[in-house]
Write a protein that holds these residues in place. Structure first.
Motif, mmCIF file in Angstrom:
data_model
loop_
_atom_site.group_PDB
_atom_site.id
_atom_site.type_symbol
_atom_site.label_atom_id
_atom_site.label_comp_id
_atom_site.label_asym_id
_atom_site.label_seq_id
_atom_site.Cartn_x
_atom_site.Cartn_y
_atom_site.Cartn_z
ATOM 1 N N ASN A 121 -3.431 -15.080 -6.531
ATOM 2 C CA ASN A 121 -3.632 -15.320 -5.097
ATOM 3 C C ASN A 121 -3.706 -14.016 -4.304
ATOM 4 N N GLY A 122 -4.232 -13.006 -4.917
ATOM 5 C CA GLY A 122 -4.481 -11.746 -4.220
ATOM 6 C C GLY A 122 -4.925 -10.726 -5.241
ATOM 7 N N ARG A 123 -5.922 -9.927 -4.879
ATOM 8 C CA ARG A 123 -6.471 -8.969 -5.823
ATOM 9 C C ARG A 123 -6.866 -7.696 -5.101
ATOM 10 N N GLY A 124 -6.607 -6.588 -5.732
ATOM 11 C CA GLY A 124 -7.032 -5.299 -5.195
ATOM 12 C C GLY A 124 -8.425 -4.951 -5.688
ATOM 13 N N ASN A 125 -8.804 -3.710 -5.525
ATOM 14 C CA ASN A 125 -10.147 -3.266 -5.859
ATOM 15 C C ASN A 125 -10.241 -2.901 -7.343
ATOM 16 N N THR A 176 0.864 -1.170 0.000
ATOM 17 C CA THR A 176 0.000 0.000 0.000
ATOM 18 C C THR A 176 0.902 1.221 0.000
ATOM 19 N N PHE A 177 0.725 2.084 -0.989
ATOM 20 C CA PHE A 177 1.591 3.239 -1.158
ATOM 21 C C PHE A 177 0.913 4.510 -0.667
ATOM 22 N N GLY A 178 1.754 5.464 -0.254
ATOM 23 C CA GLY A 178 1.272 6.806 0.005
ATOM 24 C C GLY A 178 1.182 7.590 -1.292
ATOM 25 N N THR A 179 0.857 8.856 -1.168
ATOM 26 C CA THR A 179 0.681 9.702 -2.348
ATOM 27 C C THR A 179 1.987 10.318 -2.833
ATOM 28 N N GLY A 180 3.047 10.149 -2.049
ATOM 29 C CA GLY A 180 4.353 10.577 -2.509
ATOM 30 C C GLY A 180 4.731 11.994 -2.100
ATOM 31 N N ALA A 231 -1.966 6.059 -11.481
ATOM 32 C CA ALA A 231 -2.546 7.213 -12.170
ATOM 33 C C ALA A 231 -1.660 8.430 -11.952
ATOM 34 N N LEU A 232 -1.788 9.404 -12.802
ATOM 35 C CA LEU A 232 -0.941 10.588 -12.746
ATOM 36 C C LEU A 232 -1.079 11.295 -11.398
ATOM 37 N N GLY A 233 0.046 11.536 -10.753
ATOM 38 C CA GLY A 233 0.044 12.261 -9.492
ATOM 39 C C GLY A 233 -0.341 11.448 -8.284
ATOM 40 N N GLN A 234 -0.450 10.136 -8.447
ATOM 41 C CA GLN A 234 -0.828 9.281 -7.325
ATOM 42 C C GLN A 234 0.202 8.187 -7.097
ATOM 43 N N GLY A 235 0.063 7.509 -5.971
ATOM 44 C CA GLY A 235 0.895 6.340 -5.720
ATOM 45 C C GLY A 235 0.342 5.127 -6.440
ATOM 46 N N PRO A 236 1.172 4.121 -6.630
ATOM 47 C CA PRO A 236 0.697 2.892 -7.290
ATOM 48 C C PRO A 236 -0.398 2.204 -6.488
ATOM 49 N N GLN A 237 -1.350 1.617 -7.212
ATOM 50 C CA GLN A 237 -2.439 0.855 -6.605
ATOM 51 C C GLN A 237 -2.295 -0.607 -7.021
ATOM 52 N N LEU A 255 0.214 4.625 -15.640
ATOM 53 C CA LEU A 255 1.451 3.862 -15.737
ATOM 54 C C LEU A 255 1.193 2.520 -15.067
ATOM 55 N N TYR A 256 1.474 1.439 -15.769
ATOM 56 C CA TYR A 256 1.273 0.103 -15.218
ATOM 57 C C TYR A 256 2.635 -0.500 -14.896
ATOM 58 N N LEU A 257 2.779 -0.865 -13.634
ATOM 59 C CA LEU A 257 4.048 -1.374 -13.128
ATOM 60 C C LEU A 257 3.933 -2.840 -12.769
ATOM 61 N N CYS A 258 4.935 -3.582 -13.162
ATOM 62 C CA CYS A 258 5.048 -4.988 -12.801
ATOM 63 C C CYS A 258 6.136 -5.092 -11.735
#
Lengths: 117, 114
Positions: B55-59, A106-110, B38-44, B88-91
């Motif tokens: 074996n695990g899924r987010g929203n 779980t990440f913060g907003t940076g 998403a732009l300006g946010q942390g990774p989800q 941006l999609y991160l692996c």
């Protein structure tokens, strides 16, 4: 409630000075891990430092150290002797239930850090 | 150098289309996960795969799906693209046997949906 809170959207620091980036977290799990990542404008996420909830000492990695205050649920990143190349976005992240492993962070907003001459 | 590579680096799609993003994990890492930033946010967190099983899924809705292959490569598939899927999609990969180990991220795929 936010699980990871980074209250500083942007920070400025003079080259060669130290800077502290704030992070507070919220979890009821006794086992957790805290990470800091650096993300330059290129987009890659670069691992900097890790602190486990049961670690007795604060983590250090070169110029990076983590000021872990468990009772206050804070895990601030300290960068010493800032360099121009440290300019980037910095993310605090938490992994809960570390005994089972897993890749869910779980990440913060940076915090956007800019190092100036 | 993390050893995690993603392709393509950039992609432009139209709303309603389908897209497949690819990731090659670091050798020996049997756990892979995908994140949307998403732009300006942390990774989800989207989901993770261990030994080729989710074996695990987010929203995220079911139109986000994935595959993991025995050679440590994986795919993220998104159907019926929406404008909000632009991100941006991160692996990321790790050794599941080392629960305290950091995730190693690739450079990401920047998806634009028009």
């Amino acid at each position: 409630a936010q699980k990871i809170t980074q209250t500083q959207p942007g920070m400025f620091v003079q080259e060669k000075e130290a800077v502290t980036l704030d992070c507070t977290y919220d979890t009821s799990d006794p086992s957790y891990g805290l990470f800091w990542y650096k993300q330059p404008s290129s987009g890659e996420m670069i691992f900097l430092i890790y602190q486990g909830s049961y670690d007795q000492q604060n983590a250090t990695e070169g110029r990076y150290s983590l000021n872990f205050q468990k009772a206050r649920k804070s895990a601030n990143l300290v960068i010493s002797a800032s360099q121009l190349g440290d300019s980037a976005m910095y993310f605090c992240a938490m992994r809960e239930g570390i005994t089972g492993g897993g890749n869910k962070l779980t990440f913060g907003t940076g915090t956007q850090l800019k190092v100036e001459l | 150098e993390t050893g995690v590579t993603q392709s393509p680096t950039h992609l432009i799609k139209t709303r309603g289309q389908q897209v497949t993003l690819r990731c090659s994990s670091q050798s020996g890492h049997n756990t892979v996960s995908w994140y949307q930033q998403a732009l300006g946010q942390g990774p989800q967190f989207i989901f993770q795969y261990y030994r080729e099983e989710e074996n695990g899924r987010g929203n995220f809705p079911p139109r986000f799906s994935g595959l993991q292959f025995p050679n440590y490569s994986s795919e993220l598939n998104v159907n019926a693209l929406e404008l909000d899927d632009s991100a941006l999609y991160l692996c990321a990969s790790s050794l599941s046997t080392e629960p305290n180990s950091p995730l190693h991220f690739g450079n990401g795929t920047r998806l634009t949906v028009t």
